[in-house]
Design a protein around this motif. Structure first.
Motif, PDB file in Angstrom:
ATOM      1  N   LEU A  30       0.836  -1.200   0.000  1.00 24.78           N
ATOM      2  CA  LEU A  30       0.000   0.000   0.000  1.00 24.78           C
ATOM      3  C   LEU A  30       0.869   1.247   0.000  1.00 24.78           C
ATOM      4  O   LEU A  30       0.600   2.218  -0.731  1.00 24.78           O
ATOM      5  N   ASN A  31       1.931   1.186   0.833  1.00 20.73           N
ATOM      6  CA  ASN A  31       2.839   2.340   0.851  1.00 20.73           C
ATOM      7  C   ASN A  31       3.508   2.543  -0.506  1.00 20.73           C
ATOM      8  O   ASN A  31       3.672   3.679  -0.988  1.00 20.73           O
ATOM      9  N   THR A  33       2.297   1.560  -3.353  1.00 18.51           N
ATOM     10  CA  THR A  33       1.271   2.040  -4.290  1.00 18.51           C
ATOM     11  C   THR A  33       1.021   3.530  -4.110  1.00 18.51           C
ATOM     12  O   THR A  33       0.879   4.292  -5.078  1.00 18.51           O
ATOM     13  N   GLU A  34       0.949   3.935  -2.811  1.00 16.82           N
ATOM     14  CA  GLU A  34       0.748   5.362  -2.546  1.00 16.82           C
ATOM     15  C   GLU A  34       1.919   6.178  -3.077  1.00 16.82           C
ATOM     16  O   GLU A  34       1.745   7.271  -3.634  1.00 16.82           O
ATOM     17  N   SER A  35       3.144   5.622  -2.923  1.00 16.38           N
ATOM     18  CA  SER A  35       4.326   6.325  -3.437  1.00 16.38           C
ATOM     19  C   SER A  35       4.280   6.422  -4.959  1.00 16.38           C
ATOM     20  O   SER A  35       4.570   7.468  -5.555  1.00 16.38           O
ATOM     21  N   LEU A  37       1.580   6.240  -6.746  1.00 11.51           N
ATOM     22  CA  LEU A  37       0.485   7.143  -7.092  1.00 11.51           C
ATOM     23  C   LEU A  37       0.930   8.591  -6.988  1.00 11.51           C
ATOM     24  O   LEU A  37       0.609   9.422  -7.845  1.00 11.51           O
ATOM     25  N   GLU A  38       1.696   8.879  -5.929  1.00 14.05           N
ATOM     26  CA  GLU A  38       2.199  10.242  -5.766  1.00 14.05           C
ATOM     27  C   GLU A  38       3.140  10.606  -6.911  1.00 14.05           C
ATOM     28  O   GLU A  38       3.108  11.720  -7.448  1.00 14.05           O
TER      29      GLU A  38
END
Length: 247
Positions: A30-31, A33-35, A37-38
């Protein structure tokens, strides 16, 4: 790890620990993916910025194209004006050449007029009026030259030719004046000559056997010889006199 968790893990044969690891792995993903995504957001912003810059540059290019098209139109107009100016210049040059030609012609006419004026002001002296001997005695009854007379002078460049000629084998129709073999003028034999009728009363043509014509000799040289010829009806040409002139 607390004893309760350890106990639960022992009672569940390690299942709880597996789920715990899965949860940790899911958090890690998730981290990530969030990275990612950012990062994608940042790339999207950069792409949007580049798109705006590209659109702005495109608008600038379109402006340049419009300006270029306007410049091309202006260039075509300038070329058309240049062509028109060249045509006008050529016309002016032709007009100038025509004017120069006319000026030269006018100057030539002026010189000729001055020469002509000088010629007509110069008196012409009749040096000699010579009768030519007749080779064919059947051609003419006779002839006579009343004007010009030897040692006389002509004024205004004109000489009066006057006389008579009477054909024998064929009627005399004309008297021709020639210079250096070239015909200058012809005059008809039709003037009334009563005196000639007295000498030739039996010949009807004697009544109108005279000729008379003025002739300008301004185009001749300082000395000249003119030949008078009788032209008969049958086209015979009989030389009758040589007139010598001098300015």
């Amino acid at each position: 790890m607390s004893w309760r968790i350890k106990l639960s893990n022992w009672l569940s044969n390690g299942i709880l620990d597996k789920y715990q690891r899965k949860i940790e792995l899911a958090k890690t993903k998730l981290n990530q993916t969030e990275s990612e995504l950012e990062s994608l957001k940042i790339q999207l912003q950069q792409s949007q910025l580049e798109q705006k810059q590209t659109l702005a540059q495109l608008q600038i290019n379109q402006g340049f194209q419009i300006e270029l098209a306007e410049k091309q139109i202006q260039l075509q107009q300038i070329k058309a004006q240049l062509h028109q100016c060249q045509s006008q210049l050529q016309q002016k040059q032709e007009q100038l050449e025509n004017s120069q030609t006319q000026l030269q012609q006018t100057q030539t006419k002026l010189v000729n007029s001055q020469d002509w004026l000088q010629q007509i002001q110069t008196p012409i002296k009749i040096l000699e009026v010579k009768r030519l001997p007749q080779k064919d005695f059947e051609a003419l009854w006779g002839f006579g030259i009343g004007s010009p007379v030897p040692q006389s002078q002509a004024i205004a460049g004109s000489i009066l030719f006057k006389g008579w000629v009477l054909g024998k084998k064929s009627p005399a129709k004309k008297v021709r004046i020639t210079y250096q073999g070239q015909m200058l003028i012809e005059t008809p034999v039709e003037q009334s000559r009563p005196t000639i009728t007295e000498y030739y009363p039996d010949i009807p043509a004697a009544a109108n056997s005279g000729f008379e014509t003025p002739f300008s000799i301004t185009a001749m040289g300082s000395e000249a010889e003119l030949e008078l010829q009788a032209v008969l009806e049958d086209a015979s040409v009989i030389p009758i006199s040589i007139i010598s002139l001098k300015r």
